[in-house]
Design a protein around this motif. Structure first.
Motif, PDB file in Angstrom:
ATOM      1  N   ARG A   1      51.053  37.381  14.575  1.00 50.47           N
ATOM      2  CA  ARG A   1      49.663  36.899  14.468  1.00 50.47           C
ATOM      3  C   ARG A   1      49.367  35.717  15.393  1.00 50.47           C
ATOM      4  NH1 ARG A   1      50.179  40.878  12.046  1.00 50.47           N
ATOM      5  NH2 ARG A   1      49.353  41.441   9.992  1.00 50.47           N
ATOM      6  N   LEU A   2      50.290  35.447  16.304  1.00 50.78           N
ATOM      7  CA  LEU A   2      50.111  34.303  17.198  1.00 50.78           C
ATOM      8  C   LEU A   2      50.182  34.729  18.654  1.00 50.78           C
ATOM      9  CD1 LEU A   2      52.566  31.955  15.304  1.00 50.78           C
ATOM     10  CD2 LEU A   2      50.102  31.614  15.443  1.00 50.78           C
ATOM     11  N   TYR A   3      51.141  35.591  18.937  1.00 53.39           N
ATOM     12  CA  TYR A   3      51.356  35.966  20.326  1.00 53.39           C
ATOM     13  C   TYR A   3      51.603  37.460  20.497  1.00 53.39           C
ATOM     14  CZ  TYR A   3      53.290  36.327  24.970  1.00 53.39           C
ATOM     15  OH  TYR A   3      53.520  36.709  26.258  1.00 53.39           O
ATOM     16  N   GLY A   4      52.526  38.023  19.712  1.00 45.30           N
ATOM     17  CA  GLY A   4      52.847  39.437  19.917  1.00 45.30           C
ATOM     18  C   GLY A   4      53.762  39.989  18.852  1.00 45.30           C
ATOM     19  N   ASP A   5      54.310  41.169  19.149  1.00 45.96           N
ATOM     20  CA  ASP A   5      55.263  41.778  18.234  1.00 45.96           C
ATOM     21  C   ASP A   5      56.589  41.929  18.964  1.00 45.96           C
ATOM     22  OD1 ASP A   5      56.245  43.054  15.901  1.00 45.96           O
ATOM     23  OD2 ASP A   5      56.056  44.987  16.913  1.00 45.96           O
ATOM     24  N   ASP A   6      57.626  41.346  18.409  1.00 42.91           N
ATOM     25  CA  ASP A   6      58.938  41.396  19.051  1.00 42.91           C
ATOM     26  C   ASP A   6      59.793  42.472  18.391  1.00 42.91           C
ATOM     27  OD1 ASP A   6      61.381  40.997  20.172  1.00 42.91           O
ATOM     28  OD2 ASP A   6      61.519  38.853  19.713  1.00 42.91           O
ATOM     29  N   PRO A   7      60.058  43.572  19.119  1.00 39.62           N
ATOM     30  CA  PRO A   7      60.850  44.654  18.511  1.00 39.62           C
ATOM     31  C   PRO A   7      62.333  44.323  18.351  1.00 39.62           C
ATOM     32  CG  PRO A   7      60.186  45.235  20.754  1.00 39.62           C
ATOM     33  CD  PRO A   7      59.637  43.872  20.492  1.00 39.62           C
ATOM     34  N   ALA A   8      62.775  43.149  18.833  1.00 36.37           N
ATOM     35  CA  ALA A   8      64.171  42.748  18.618  1.00 36.37           C
ATOM     36  C   ALA A   8      64.402  42.338  17.163  1.00 36.37           C
ATOM     37  CB  ALA A   8      64.542  41.594  19.547  1.00 36.37           C
ATOM     38  N   ILE A   9      63.306  42.101  16.442  1.00 37.37           N
ATOM     39  CA  ILE A   9      63.404  41.867  14.999  1.00 37.37           C
ATOM     40  C   ILE A   9      62.480  42.856  14.307  1.00 37.37           C
ATOM     41  CG2 ILE A   9      62.804  40.271  13.121  1.00 37.37           C
ATOM     42  CD1 ILE A   9      64.010  38.019  14.631  1.00 37.37           C
ATOM     43  N   VAL A  10      63.022  43.585  13.328  1.00 39.90           N
ATOM     44  CA  VAL A  10      62.179  44.498  12.548  1.00 39.90           C
ATOM     45  C   VAL A  10      62.024  43.925  11.148  1.00 39.90           C
ATOM     46  CG1 VAL A  10      62.821  46.558  13.837  1.00 39.90           C
ATOM     47  CG2 VAL A  10      64.160  45.892  11.824  1.00 39.90           C
ATOM     48  N   GLY A  11      60.916  44.292  10.516  1.00 38.47           N
ATOM     49  CA  GLY A  11      60.718  43.804   9.167  1.00 38.47           C
ATOM     50  C   GLY A  11      59.650  44.580   8.449  1.00 38.47           C
ATOM     51  N   GLY A  12      59.644  44.439   7.144  1.00 37.35           N
ATOM     52  CA  GLY A  12      58.630  45.118   6.358  1.00 37.35           C
ATOM     53  C   GLY A  12      58.933  45.035   4.884  1.00 37.35           C
ATOM     54  N   ILE A  13      58.262  45.892   4.129  1.00 37.23           N
ATOM     55  CA  ILE A  13      58.473  45.931   2.679  1.00 37.23           C
ATOM     56  C   ILE A  13      59.123  47.267   2.339  1.00 37.23           C
ATOM     57  CG2 ILE A  13      57.365  45.578   0.433  1.00 37.23           C
ATOM     58  CD1 ILE A  13      54.884  44.575   1.983  1.00 37.23           C
ATOM     59  N   ALA A  14      60.038  47.236   1.394  1.00 35.78           N
ATOM     60  CA  ALA A  14      60.702  48.469   0.975  1.00 35.78           C
ATOM     61  C   ALA A  14      61.078  48.330  -0.490  1.00 35.78           C
ATOM     62  CB  ALA A  14      61.944  48.716   1.819  1.00 35.78           C
ATOM     63  N   LYS A  15      61.620  49.408  -1.040  1.00 41.13           N
ATOM     64  CA  LYS A  15      62.103  49.324  -2.418  1.00 41.13           C
ATOM     65  C   LYS A  15      63.624  49.436  -2.459  1.00 41.13           C
ATOM     66  CE  LYS A  15      58.034  50.769  -4.974  1.00 41.13           C
ATOM     67  NZ  LYS A  15      57.429  51.852  -5.777  1.00 41.13           N
ATOM     68  N   LEU A  16      64.226  48.554  -3.250  1.00 42.79           N
ATOM     69  CA  LEU A  16      65.664  48.588  -3.485  1.00 42.79           C
ATOM     70  C   LEU A  16      65.828  49.080  -4.930  1.00 42.79           C
ATOM     71  CD1 LEU A  16      68.594  47.786  -2.562  1.00 42.79           C
ATOM     72  CD2 LEU A  16      68.146  45.557  -3.611  1.00 42.79           C
ATOM     73  N   ASP A  17      66.229  50.338  -5.074  1.00 42.72           N
ATOM     74  CA  ASP A  17      66.296  50.958  -6.402  1.00 42.72           C
ATOM     75  C   ASP A  17      65.020  50.680  -7.203  1.00 42.72           C
ATOM     76  OD1 ASP A  17      68.810  52.102  -6.026  1.00 42.72           O
ATOM     77  OD2 ASP A  17      69.847  50.267  -6.663  1.00 42.72           O
ATOM     78  N   GLY A  18      63.892  50.839  -6.544  1.00 40.07           N
ATOM     79  CA  GLY A  18      62.609  50.685  -7.220  1.00 40.07           C
ATOM     80  C   GLY A  18      62.027  49.278  -7.199  1.00 40.07           C
ATOM     81  N   VAL A  19      62.823  48.296  -6.802  1.00 41.30           N
ATOM     82  CA  VAL A  19      62.340  46.905  -6.762  1.00 41.30           C
ATOM     83  C   VAL A  19      61.785  46.586  -5.372  1.00 41.30           C
ATOM     84  CG1 VAL A  19      62.971  44.483  -7.079  1.00 41.30           C
ATOM     85  CG2 VAL A  19      64.135  46.264  -8.419  1.00 41.30           C
TER      86      VAL A  19
END
Ligand SMILES: [Zn+2]
Lengths: 322, 289
Positions: free
Chosen positions: A92-110
């Motif tokens: 949200r400041l400059y760009g998207d760096d694909p050297a780091i990935v991230g997001g939301i996921a579920k770990l056994d439903g959590v």
């Protein structure tokens, strides 16, 4: 560098023995000669050799495994460990760096926030991801996602696997130092559980910038170092070829870091390294993440912060003179 | 013998003016490494160790810096009894530590303590690049973290002069983790709304630049100080392009929005006093307090 079939140089005797066993087996089938005794002896020898080689890996051999081109990356682990992964992009400041990935996921439903360095798979992907060497926008994306996790009370899981932060003109211009430093400070203060797993290379500040967790785990053959063995060798002996000696001196293995009370747990790898069985490896990591998370779920928000501060306050070895 | 020296030092508050007297360079004249101008050491001292000809800021020892910035005889040292171990049994480390202790008469590469500046109380830290390039090992990390805790407890502003080659290789990952330890200590301070002023002096690079030194509420630097994450040579090898002349200087960082001000040494004390003044009193506390 691996020789053919992704075998590492020190695995050569074992590979040769296996080839010999295969030959004998083929011979038995083709000529109907019973060589089972000979084969059994060789199998026994192979087992011993395997134990010898993989049971006594030197630091440098571990570094080679940690850098193996087929070693599973963060995206592999995300696929095997979590469900419903939704990748989120940009700082949200400059760009998207694909050297780091991230997001939301579920770990056994959590629901959890997942962040990691991503080295890339094929050559094109690797180049696009700058081989997993992040720019400031990568760290700032990670920070944004962690702040989001903090807001919604989601645990944060980080996978660390980088040679380091990108050394470059633009990275300096955009504040590589500040981006790393800010992550270190902010991570210390988040009121959610943070579990960090060093899966491959833990290269200095660029690795640390997403590893200020309540628990720090390391794969059996991963390494974590203040400087690359090559860099240390160049400084110490003005000879990058002495990386092997430097690696030993720097005490960079998971076992070393456990002894120094820096990490909390060593996660076992399959014989020969994670690339031999990524599914098994993912299972081991998942189990370790749960072991780390369970006590953290019992803590309230302030306790989580206190626990993390306490962990880092204790790290260090020095003398106190009376 | 060396130990006795430490013993004496640690029992009492260090009085920097006396300490500094011992540190005056032996040579009578000094040659400016930037312009070659030759100046009497005494004259140079009077000019705060800044070259009159080209404005080159000579590196300062921690006692010299304290003498220039802190009110006279108003500095009380913390934790001078901490000294480095050799946790990795790293080749030659113990020998190098001993040599630097002897050379600098310091126990480690940072001096921390409390004092007053223009009458304002503050926790103060000063790194001394003569000691192992002021690289950050366990002791440097511990002293800075403890100083930050003192500042948080006493609600005193924390003013830290950095000068460091980065992490201390000889302490391996323990050194790396000091980046997290010091930053965590600053987080606590930050939460307590305690002011942190980071003054980056030549050189502030690597792991120090990428941890506490970049985390000031206000980041200042001395003119032409080299400040950056990656080393210039490493970058040149990676990008294979010529780097701008002013690359990684304080002025470069100011231009790119990484610093609040570049402050000439002759203005440093009054600038700090102004900052301390601007942060004293008149604070509107939050409703929940
Ligand atoms: Zn000059």
């Amino acid at each position: 560098m691996p020789i053919n079939n992704g075998q590492l140089p020190f695995e050569k005797p074992l590979v040769e023995l296996r080839e010999k066993i295969n030959e004998l087996q083929k011979f038995t089938q083709e000529k109907s000669i019973d060589l089972s005794d000979e084969i059994a002896t060789l199998e026994e020898r192979a087992k011993r050799l395997e134990h010898e080689i993989y049971g006594n890996l030197t630091t440098w051999q571990k570094v080679q495994i940690a850098r193996h081109p087929s070693r599973p990356t963060t995206m592999d682990y995300i696929r095997h460990i979590f469900t419903d992964f939704m990748e989120l992009h940009g700082d949200r400041l400059y760009g998207d760096d694909p050297a780091i990935v991230g997001g939301i996921a579920k770990l056994d439903g959590v629901p959890v926030t997942v962040i990691g360095h991503e080295r890339g798979k094929d050559t094109k992907d690797k180049v696009a991801r700058n081989f997993g060497l992040p720019h400031p926008e990568g760290y700032r994306k990670a920070l944004r996602l962690m702040q989001q996790a903090d807001k919604f009370g989601r645990p944060i899981i980080c996978f660390i696997d980088t040679q380091g932060a990108h050394p470059g003109v633009e990275a300096e211009e955009r504040g590589q130092s500040e981006a790393i430093a800010r992550n270190l400070r902010e991570m210390a203060g988040f009121q959610v559980p943070i579990v960090c797993v060093v899966t491959g290379e833990g290269g200095s500040g660029g690795a640390l910038a997403i590893s200020v967790g309540n628990r720090l785990l390391m794969l059996e053959h991963a390494y974590y170092s203040v400087i690359s063995p090559e860099g240390a060798a160049a400084i110490l002996w003005r000879d990058a070829a002495k990386a092997k000696e430097a690696a030993e001196a720097l005490k960079i293995t998971a076992q070393d870091l456990k002894r120094l009370d820096i990490i909390d747990q060593v996660i076992p790898e399959p014989k020969g390294g994670a690339h031999k069985d990524p599914v098994f490896q993912a299972k081991q990591i998942k189990e370790a993440i749960w072991t780390a998370l369970e006590p953290l779920f019992q803590m309230d928000r302030d306790q989580l912060v206190y626990d993390r501060h306490e962990k880092f306050e204790k790290i260090g070895v020095y003398h106190t003179v009376d | 013998m060396l130990k006795d020296l430490f013993r004496k030092q640690k029992k009492y508050a260090t009085i920097p003016s006396e300490q500094a007297k011992k540190e005056i360079p032996e040579g009578i004249v000094k040659k400016c490494p930037q312009c070659g101008n030759i100046d009497f050491a005494k004259e140079l001292e009077k000019n705060l160790k800044v070259c009159k000809n080209c404005d080159y800021h000579y590196p300062l020892s921690a006692p010299e810096r304290i003498q220039m910035v802190v009110d006279e005889e108003r500095f009380f040292e913390f934790d001078s009894n901490l000294s480095s171990a050799d946790p990795l049994s790293f080749p030659n480390y113990t020998k190098k530590l001993e040599a630097d202790r002897e050379k600098t008469k310091l126990s480690e590469a940072v001096v921390t303590g409390e004092g007053t500046i223009g009458g304002y109380p503050a926790v103060i830290g000063v790194m001394d690049s003569r000691f192992r390039m002021a690289s950050m090992g366990s002791v440097v990390g511990e002293k800075i973290a403890r100083a930050a805790h003192q500042a948080a407890t006493k609600k005193y502003p924390f003013i830290l002069f950095s000068a460091s080659g980065g992490a201390r290789m000889q302490e391996g990952a323990l050194s790396l983790m000091q980046m997290a330890k010091t930053s965590a200590a600053l987080e606590k301070m930050h939460r307590e709304s305690v002011l942190f002023v980071s003054v980056l002096t030549h050189p502030t690079t690597g792991g120090v630049s990428a941890s506490f030194a970049s985390l000031g509420d206000i980041n200042l630097a001395e003119p032409k100080a080299q400040i950056g994450f990656a080393g210039r040579r490493v970058i040149e090898q990676t990008v294979r392009q010529k780097l701008p002349e002013d690359f990684q200087t304080a002025e470069f960082l100011l231009k790119h929005g990484q610093l609040d001000q570049v402050v000439h040494r002759s203005k440093m004390r009054e600038t700090l006093i102004q900052i301390l003044d601007l942060h004293s009193g008149g604070r509107v506390d939050r409703a929940d307090q």
